[in-house]
Design an enzyme around this catalytic site. Structure first.
Site, PDB file in Angstrom:
ATOM      1  N   ASP A  55       1.753  -6.817   6.998  1.00  0.00           N
ATOM      2  CA  ASP A  55       2.992  -6.381   6.962  1.00  0.00           C
ATOM      3  C   ASP A  55       3.816  -7.704   7.493  1.00  0.00           C
ATOM      4  O   ASP A  55       3.221  -8.263   8.475  1.00  0.00           O
ATOM      5  CB  ASP A  55       3.373  -5.199   7.821  1.00  0.00           C
ATOM      6  CG  ASP A  55       4.620  -4.500   7.754  1.00  0.00           C
ATOM      7  OD1 ASP A  55       4.725  -3.379   7.228  1.00  0.00           O
ATOM      8  OD2 ASP A  55       5.756  -5.086   7.901  1.00  0.00           O
TER       9      ASP A  55
ATOM     10  N   GLY B 243      11.944   7.280   7.469  1.00  0.00           N
ATOM     11  CA  GLY B 243      12.336   5.899   7.702  1.00  0.00           C
ATOM     12  C   GLY B 243      11.544   5.049   6.386  1.00  0.00           C
ATOM     13  O   GLY B 243      11.399   4.026   6.553  1.00  0.00           O
ATOM     14  N   GLN B 244      11.168   5.789   5.365  1.00  0.00           N
ATOM     15  CA  GLN B 244      10.354   5.187   4.372  1.00  0.00           C
ATOM     16  C   GLN B 244      11.355   4.229   3.819  1.00  0.00           C
ATOM     17  O   GLN B 244      12.669   4.650   3.180  1.00  0.00           O
ATOM     18  CB  GLN B 244      10.044   6.153   3.417  1.00  0.00           C
ATOM     19  CG  GLN B 244       9.255   5.177   2.081  1.00  0.00           C
ATOM     20  CD  GLN B 244       8.633   6.387   1.125  1.00  0.00           C
ATOM     21  OE1 GLN B 244       8.884   7.625   1.186  1.00  0.00           O
ATOM     22  NE2 GLN B 244       8.062   5.682   0.043  1.00  0.00           N
ATOM     23  N   SER B 245      11.055   3.052   3.605  1.00  0.00           N
ATOM     24  CA  SER B 245      12.098   1.951   3.260  1.00  0.00           C
ATOM     25  C   SER B 245      11.539   1.222   1.756  1.00  0.00           C
ATOM     26  O   SER B 245      12.499   0.748   0.888  1.00  0.00           O
ATOM     27  CB  SER B 245      12.209   0.552   4.000  1.00  0.00           C
ATOM     28  OG  SER B 245      11.080   0.020   4.213  1.00  0.00           O
TER      29      SER B 245
ATOM     30  N   HIS C 241       2.852   3.734   0.578  1.00  0.00           N
ATOM     31  CA  HIS C 241       1.919   2.558   1.185  1.00  0.00           C
ATOM     32  C   HIS C 241       1.429   3.347   2.601  1.00  0.00           C
ATOM     33  O   HIS C 241       2.110   4.064   3.116  1.00  0.00           O
ATOM     34  CB  HIS C 241       2.738   1.384   1.564  1.00  0.00           C
ATOM     35  CG  HIS C 241       4.204   1.788   2.089  1.00  0.00           C
ATOM     36  ND1 HIS C 241       5.199   2.183   1.256  1.00  0.00           N
ATOM     37  CD2 HIS C 241       4.681   1.547   3.353  1.00  0.00           C
ATOM     38  CE1 HIS C 241       6.218   2.364   2.120  1.00  0.00           C
ATOM     39  NE2 HIS C 241       5.889   2.095   3.304  1.00  0.00           N
ATOM     40  N   LEU C 242       0.148   2.920   2.711  1.00  0.00           N
ATOM     41  CA  LEU C 242      -0.562   3.658   4.164  1.00  0.00           C
ATOM     42  C   LEU C 242      -0.419   2.558   5.160  1.00  0.00           C
ATOM     43  O   LEU C 242      -1.058   1.638   4.886  1.00  0.00           O
ATOM     44  CB  LEU C 242      -1.932   4.026   3.535  1.00  0.00           C
ATOM     45  CG  LEU C 242      -2.705   4.695   4.616  1.00  0.00           C
ATOM     46  CD1 LEU C 242      -2.100   5.846   5.402  1.00  0.00           C
ATOM     47  CD2 LEU C 242      -3.986   5.233   4.224  1.00  0.00           C
ATOM     48  N   HIS C 243       0.400   2.720   6.314  1.00  0.00           N
ATOM     49  CA  HIS C 243       0.325   2.053   7.406  1.00  0.00           C
ATOM     50  C   HIS C 243      -1.072   1.750   7.882  1.00  0.00           C
ATOM     51  O   HIS C 243      -1.495   3.060   8.410  1.00  0.00           O
ATOM     52  CB  HIS C 243       1.386   2.000   8.120  1.00  0.00           C
ATOM     53  CG  HIS C 243       2.639   1.827   7.829  1.00  0.00           C
ATOM     54  ND1 HIS C 243       3.425   0.836   8.040  1.00  0.00           N
ATOM     55  CD2 HIS C 243       3.595   2.599   7.163  1.00  0.00           C
ATOM     56  CE1 HIS C 243       4.816   0.662   7.360  1.00  0.00           C
ATOM     57  NE2 HIS C 243       4.705   1.884   6.647  1.00  0.00           N
TER      58      HIS C 243
ATOM     59  N   ASN D  41       4.854   7.166   5.851  1.00  0.00           N
ATOM     60  CA  ASN D  41       6.344   7.307   5.999  1.00  0.00           C
ATOM     61  C   ASN D  41       6.650   8.037   4.718  1.00  0.00           C
ATOM     62  O   ASN D  41       6.582   7.300   3.605  1.00  0.00           O
ATOM     63  CB  ASN D  41       7.176   6.183   6.459  1.00  0.00           C
ATOM     64  CG  ASN D  41       6.912   5.827   7.906  1.00  0.00           C
ATOM     65  OD1 ASN D  41       6.602   6.706   8.761  1.00  0.00           O
ATOM     66  ND2 ASN D  41       6.848   4.669   8.018  1.00  0.00           N
TER      67      ASN D  41
HETATM   68  P1  5GP Z   1       8.365   1.830   5.486  1.00  0.00           P
HETATM   69  O1  5GP Z   1       9.464   1.749   6.376  1.00  0.00           O
HETATM   70  O2  5GP Z   1       8.791   2.065   3.888  1.00  0.00           O
HETATM   71  O3  5GP Z   1       7.143   3.049   6.107  1.00  0.00           O
HETATM   72  O4  5GP Z   1       7.366   0.391   5.320  1.00  0.00           O
HETATM   73  C1  5GP Z   1       7.701  -0.479   4.621  1.00  0.00           C
HETATM   74  C2  5GP Z   1       7.071  -1.900   5.380  1.00  0.00           C
HETATM   75  O5  5GP Z   1       6.866  -2.771   4.405  1.00  0.00           O
HETATM   76  C3  5GP Z   1       7.710  -2.333   6.544  1.00  0.00           C
HETATM   77  O6  5GP Z   1       6.780  -2.187   7.358  1.00  0.00           O
HETATM   78  C4  5GP Z   1       8.095  -3.624   5.947  1.00  0.00           C
HETATM   79  O7  5GP Z   1       8.105  -4.599   7.034  1.00  0.00           O
HETATM   80  C5  5GP Z   1       7.044  -4.116   4.863  1.00  0.00           C
HETATM   81  N1  5GP Z   1       7.323  -5.006   3.859  1.00  0.00           N
HETATM   82  C6  5GP Z   1       8.603  -5.013   3.268  1.00  0.00           C
HETATM   83  N2  5GP Z   1       8.792  -5.916   2.396  1.00  0.00           N
HETATM   84  C7  5GP Z   1       7.701  -6.605   2.408  1.00  0.00           C
HETATM   85  C8  5GP Z   1       7.098  -7.673   1.652  1.00  0.00           C
HETATM   86  O8  5GP Z   1       7.695  -8.350   1.000  1.00  0.00           O
HETATM   87  N3  5GP Z   1       5.861  -7.993   2.110  1.00  0.00           N
HETATM   88  C9  5GP Z   1       5.004  -7.495   3.032  1.00  0.00           C
HETATM   89  N4  5GP Z   1       3.628  -7.850   3.240  1.00  0.00           N
HETATM   90  N5  5GP Z   1       5.494  -6.528   3.821  1.00  0.00           N
HETATM   91  C10 5GP Z   1       6.732  -5.912   3.573  1.00  0.00           C
END
Ligand code: 5GP
Ligand code: ZN
Length: 113
Positions: A31, A92-94, A99-101, A86
């Protein structure tokens, strides 16, 4: 749709990423805004928007088993780690590509914020 998806572009190699594990089904990469000493995202090569659009149980299985490989490869398997999916606005899914953190390298608090 997947043409402009940022994680589809990472899977295709169009956007650079720090890949820590990959196989024929998934890619796992660091990330860019890490929230723990180890913070890796595991994504399927196929575009699935979220858990809310997940239909193939194999995709879910590949994500979880790859997360285990990531934990082993990054040295957090012994001390423990957290897996987070998320899903939707309140979580807070962005990025709309499932994607699995994989988070580890420090003690985690519970419940999450
Ligand atoms: P969410 O908030 O949707 O659960 O997680 C999305 C994650 O993707 C965030 O932790 C953010 O930092 C990461 N992320 C967003 N854009 C990129 C990218 O271009 N490259 C990488 N490696 N991570 C990204
Ligand atoms: Zn995608």
């Amino acid at each position: 749709l997947s043409q402009h998806c940022i994680f589809c572009r990472i899977v295709r190699g169009e956007i650079p990423s720090r890949i820590v594990y990959e196989n024929e089904s998934v890619v796992a990469f660091r990330d860019t805004d890490p929230r723990a000493p180890t913070h890796v995202l595991v994504v399927p090569r196929v575009h699935v928007g979220s858990v809310g659009e997940l239909e193939d149980p194999a995709v879910a299985g590949h994500l979880v088993l790859a997360a285990r490989r990531v934990a082993e490869a990054t040295g957090i398997a012994e001390s423990g780690y957290r897996l987070v999916l998320n899903t939707g606005a309140d979580a807070g899914q962005s990025v709309h590509h499932i994607h699995l953190h994989v988070l580890g390298g420090r003690p985690m608090t519970w419940p999450p914020g």
